[in-house]
Write a protein that holds these residues in place. Structure first.
Motif, PDB file in Angstrom:
ATOM      1  N   VAL A 125       2.201  -5.808  10.528  1.00  0.00           N
ATOM      2  CA  VAL A 125       2.084  -5.372   9.270  1.00  0.00           C
ATOM      3  C   VAL A 125       2.236  -6.297   7.969  1.00  0.00           C
ATOM      4  N   THR A 126       1.622  -5.968   6.893  1.00  0.00           N
ATOM      5  CA  THR A 126       2.133  -6.875   5.884  1.00  0.00           C
ATOM      6  C   THR A 126       2.159  -6.059   4.704  1.00  0.00           C
ATOM      7  N   GLY A 127       2.346  -6.297   3.474  1.00  0.00           N
ATOM      8  CA  GLY A 127       2.308  -5.586   2.383  1.00  0.00           C
ATOM      9  C   GLY A 127       1.018  -5.229   2.083  1.00  0.00           C
ATOM     10  N   PRO A 128       0.635  -4.172   1.047  1.00  0.00           N
ATOM     11  CA  PRO A 128      -0.561  -3.835   0.666  1.00  0.00           C
ATOM     12  C   PRO A 128      -1.401  -4.767  -0.215  1.00  0.00           C
ATOM     13  N   LYS A 129      -0.627  -5.724  -0.886  1.00  0.00           N
ATOM     14  CA  LYS A 129      -1.397  -6.613  -1.697  1.00  0.00           C
ATOM     15  C   LYS A 129      -1.773  -8.055  -0.960  1.00  0.00           C
ATOM     16  N   PHE A 130      -1.258  -8.244   0.144  1.00  0.00           N
ATOM     17  CA  PHE A 130      -1.435  -9.359   0.952  1.00  0.00           C
ATOM     18  C   PHE A 130      -3.106  -9.681   1.178  1.00  0.00           C
ATOM     19  N   ALA A 131      -3.619 -10.733   1.068  1.00  0.00           N
ATOM     20  CA  ALA A 131      -5.101 -10.868   0.857  1.00  0.00           C
ATOM     21  C   ALA A 131      -5.720 -10.709   2.192  1.00  0.00           C
ATOM     22  N   GLY A 156      18.953  -5.122   9.883  1.00  0.00           N
ATOM     23  CA  GLY A 156      18.333  -3.806  10.282  1.00  0.00           C
ATOM     24  C   GLY A 156      16.563  -3.816   9.931  1.00  0.00           C
ATOM     25  N   VAL A 157      16.205  -2.721  10.251  1.00  0.00           N
ATOM     26  CA  VAL A 157      14.612  -2.693  10.065  1.00  0.00           C
ATOM     27  C   VAL A 157      14.394  -2.199   8.941  1.00  0.00           C
ATOM     28  N   SER A 158      15.014  -1.396   8.078  1.00  0.00           N
ATOM     29  CA  SER A 158      14.739  -0.793   6.915  1.00  0.00           C
ATOM     30  C   SER A 158      14.788  -1.686   5.709  1.00  0.00           C
ATOM     31  N   PRO A 159      15.756  -2.672   5.584  1.00  0.00           N
ATOM     32  CA  PRO A 159      15.707  -3.471   4.322  1.00  0.00           C
ATOM     33  C   PRO A 159      14.415  -4.613   4.691  1.00  0.00           C
ATOM     34  N   ALA A 160      14.124  -5.009   6.001  1.00  0.00           N
ATOM     35  CA  ALA A 160      13.112  -5.750   6.358  1.00  0.00           C
ATOM     36  C   ALA A 160      11.693  -5.421   5.891  1.00  0.00           C
ATOM     37  N   LEU A 161      11.601  -3.882   6.203  1.00  0.00           N
ATOM     38  CA  LEU A 161      10.301  -3.188   5.689  1.00  0.00           C
ATOM     39  C   LEU A 161      10.043  -3.184   4.130  1.00  0.00           C
ATOM     40  N   ILE A 162      11.075  -3.032   3.517  1.00  0.00           N
ATOM     41  CA  ILE A 162      11.348  -2.824   2.273  1.00  0.00           C
ATOM     42  C   ILE A 162      10.735  -4.228   1.300  1.00  0.00           C
ATOM     43  N   ASP A 163      11.204  -5.336   1.929  1.00  0.00           N
ATOM     44  CA  ASP A 163      10.622  -6.375   1.347  1.00  0.00           C
ATOM     45  C   ASP A 163       9.226  -6.902   1.701  1.00  0.00           C
ATOM     46  N   VAL A 164       8.758  -6.358   2.903  1.00  0.00           N
ATOM     47  CA  VAL A 164       7.465  -6.683   3.015  1.00  0.00           C
ATOM     48  C   VAL A 164       6.726  -5.982   2.351  1.00  0.00           C
ATOM     49  N   GLU A 191       0.666   6.083   4.416  1.00  0.00           N
ATOM     50  CA  GLU A 191       0.828   6.403   2.668  1.00  0.00           C
ATOM     51  C   GLU A 191       0.305   5.201   2.006  1.00  0.00           C
ATOM     52  N   GLY A 192      -0.236   4.062   2.679  1.00  0.00           N
ATOM     53  CA  GLY A 192      -0.930   2.749   2.126  1.00  0.00           C
ATOM     54  C   GLY A 192       0.282   1.764   1.735  1.00  0.00           C
ATOM     55  N   LYS A 193       1.421   2.100   2.165  1.00  0.00           N
ATOM     56  CA  LYS A 193       2.569   0.989   1.669  1.00  0.00           C
ATOM     57  C   LYS A 193       2.486  -0.198   2.510  1.00  0.00           C
ATOM     58  N   LEU A 194       1.864  -0.168   3.705  1.00  0.00           N
ATOM     59  CA  LEU A 194       1.825  -1.277   4.372  1.00  0.00           C
ATOM     60  C   LEU A 194       0.339  -1.289   5.068  1.00  0.00           C
ATOM     61  N   HIS A 195      -0.144  -2.664   5.281  1.00  0.00           N
ATOM     62  CA  HIS A 195      -1.408  -2.738   5.815  1.00  0.00           C
ATOM     63  C   HIS A 195      -1.206  -3.289   7.368  1.00  0.00           C
ATOM     64  N   ALA A 196      -1.631  -2.435   8.510  1.00  0.00           N
ATOM     65  CA  ALA A 196      -1.773  -2.667   9.664  1.00  0.00           C
ATOM     66  C   ALA A 196      -2.623  -3.874  10.200  1.00  0.00           C
ATOM     67  N   PHE A 197      -2.571  -4.571  11.053  1.00  0.00           N
ATOM     68  CA  PHE A 197      -3.533  -5.607  11.589  1.00  0.00           C
ATOM     69  C   PHE A 197      -3.940  -5.440  13.082  1.00  0.00           C
ATOM     70  N   ALA A 198      -2.808  -5.431  13.981  1.00  0.00           N
ATOM     71  CA  ALA A 198      -3.017  -5.251  15.483  1.00  0.00           C
ATOM     72  C   ALA A 198      -1.711  -4.819  15.968  1.00  0.00           C
ATOM     73  N   VAL A 199      -1.754  -4.232  17.392  1.00  0.00           N
ATOM     74  CA  VAL A 199      -0.698  -3.955  18.057  1.00  0.00           C
ATOM     75  C   VAL A 199      -0.490  -4.884  19.038  1.00  0.00           C
ATOM     76  N   THR A 200       0.786  -5.107  19.501  1.00  0.00           N
ATOM     77  CA  THR A 200       1.316  -6.159  20.515  1.00  0.00           C
ATOM     78  C   THR A 200       1.085  -5.704  22.069  1.00  0.00           C
ATOM     79  N   SER A 201       0.793  -4.509  22.146  1.00  0.00           N
ATOM     80  CA  SER A 201       0.383  -3.985  23.507  1.00  0.00           C
ATOM     81  C   SER A 201      -0.348  -4.532  24.512  1.00  0.00           C
TER      82      SER A 201
END
Length: 329
Positions: A136-142, A193-201, A222-232
Motif C-alpha cells: 500500500v501507499t498513501g492516496p496522493k502517491f502518483a 510498531g505497525v500503527s506509526p508506520a501506517l500513519i506516515d505512509v 476509507e481511501g486513506k491508503l491505495h492498495a496495489f497487490a497482495v503477497t500471497s
C-alpha cells in the motif's frame, strides 16, 4: 558389532528427527494418548493474531482429544524465548509451540547466536495457517500499479521509501524481497510498531509499506491508503480484485506470515501423526474458518513432512534475502 549397530541406529534417529521425531515410544501409545493436559506455547502476548489462532485451535483440540489444552504465552526476542522453552521440554507429546515465520525461519539468518536450529531441534507437526500482506501507499502517491512503482524506483534510486514495524518484521523482509526480485533500491524506514508506520505512509512521509490485509482493509476502504497487490500465491478473499505481486510482474514474490505447530525433537511419531491429523480436520471446519476470517487467516493443515519441507524452503528463501540486504539484528 554391538557398537556398530548402535551407531547405525543413532544416525537413523538424527536423520529423521525433524519430520516426526524418533524417540522410543515408551508409554505414549496412540490408543491411550493423551492421559493428561497438553500445553501449546505462544511466542507473543495475549490478544494478538497468533494468540487468537492458538486459542481457537487449542479449544477444538481439547474437545477432540478429551483432554485439557493449556495455552501459555512466552513473548519476547522475536519468538526465541518460546522456542528455547519448547526445545528444552521433554519430547513426550505434551508440549507444543505455535511457531511463526520469525521464530522458525527468518531468525535463523537474522540472529547471530540463535540457540536452536529448527530442522534439528524440533519435530514438525502441521502448518496451521497463513496471513497475507498487501502493498500500500498513501492516496496522493502518483503510481497506479506495481510496474509504475518499479519504474519510478529505477528512475530515482533510493528516493522511494518503505516503512515497517521494525528490523526483521514481516513488512521489512517483504520490502527487502521486493528490492531483490525487482532489482530496485528503496530506503527502509523502521518504526516501533505497525500503527506509526501506517500513519506516515498515509501522510506521505514514507512512500509505501507491506501491511497485513486485515490491518490495511479499513484504511483502503476509507481511501486513506491505495492498495496495489497482495503477497500471497493466490488472490486474497480480503482483496479479491487485487493481483498477486507475481501477477503484477514481480516473479517468484511470495511473502506470508505463517503459523505452524512444532514439538521438541524426538517427540514420538505416533503422537506427531495424531496431532497433525486432528489439526488438519479442525482447520477444515466452517465454524473455525469463520471465527478466524476476521484476522485474515487462511487455514491450511498439513502433514509433518509437508511442514518440514515448507520450513526448510522458508529458511533458505529468507536467508538469501537477509544476505542480499546485509541484515543482522
Amino acid at each position: 558389532m554391538k557398537g556398530f549397530k548402535r551407531n547405525v541406529i543413532g544416525n537413523a534417529v538424527l536423520a529423521t528427527a525433524f519430520c516426526a521425531g524418533t524417540q522410543a515410544w515408551g508409554s505414549t501409545h496412540a490408543s491411550d494418548y493423551p492421559t493428561h493436559p497438553l500445553q501449546i506455547i505462544v511466542p507473543s502476548t495475549p490478544g494478538g493474531s497468533v494468540d487468537t489462532l492458538t486459542r481457537v485451535i487449542g479449544k477444538r483440540l481439547s474437545q477432540e482429544l478429551k483432554q485439557a489444552v493449556v495455552i501459555v504465552n512466552k513473548p519476547g526476542a522475536g519468538g526465541t524465548i518460546a522456542a528455547e522453552y519448547v526445545q528444552r521440554a521433554a519430547p513426550d507429546g505434551y508440549t507444543f509451540m505455535m511457531g511463526t515465520v520469525a521464530s522458525m525461519a527468518t531468525n535463523v539468518s537474522l540472529e547471530k547466536n540463535l540457540p536452536y536450529y529448527p530442522p534439528r531441534d524440533f519435530a514438525a507437526v502441521s502448518l496451521v495457517a497463513k496471513q497475507h500482506l498487501v502493498l500500500v501507499t498513501g492516496p496522493k502517491f502518483a503510481a497506479k500499479s506495481v510496474a509504475d512503482i518499479i519504474a519510478m524506483a529505477k528512475k530515482h534510486p533510493g528516493k522511494l521509501s518503505f516503512a515497517s514495524a521494525g528490523v526483521g518484521s514481516a513488512g521489512h523482509l517483504s520490502g527487502e524481497l521486493f528490492k531483490m526480485l525487482a532489482g530496485i533500491n528503496l530506503l527502509h524506514v523502521p518504526y516501533k510498531g505497525v500503527s506509526p508506520a501506517l500513519i506516515d505512509v498515509i501522510n506521505g512521509d514514507v512512500t509505501m509499506t507491506f501491511a497485513s490485509t486485515m490491518t490495511a482493509l479499513s484504511q483502503v476502504n476509507e481511501g486513506k491508503l491505495h492498495a496495489f497487490a497482495v503477497t500471497s500465491e493466490k488472490r486474497s478473499p480480503t482483496f479479491p480484485n487485487l493481483p498477486t505481486m507475481e501477477e503484477a510482474g514481480v516473479k517468484d514474490f511470495v511473502s506470508t506470515a505463517w503459523y505452524a505447530l512444532f514439538a521438541p525433537a524426538h517427540t514420538p511419531p505416533n503422537v506427531v501423526k495424531k496431532i497433525s491429523q486432528t489439526v488438519a480436520g479442525i482447520v477444515r471446519e466452517d465454524d473455525v474458518k469463520k471465527h478466524l476470517a476476521s484476522d485474515g487467516m487462511e487455514l491450511v493443515g498439513s502433514t509433518p513432512q509437508e511442514l518440514a519441507r515448507f520450513d526448510l524452503a522458508e529458511i533458505k528463501k529468507w536467508a538469501a534475502v537477509v544476505k542480499a540486504a546485509d541484515l543482522k539484528k
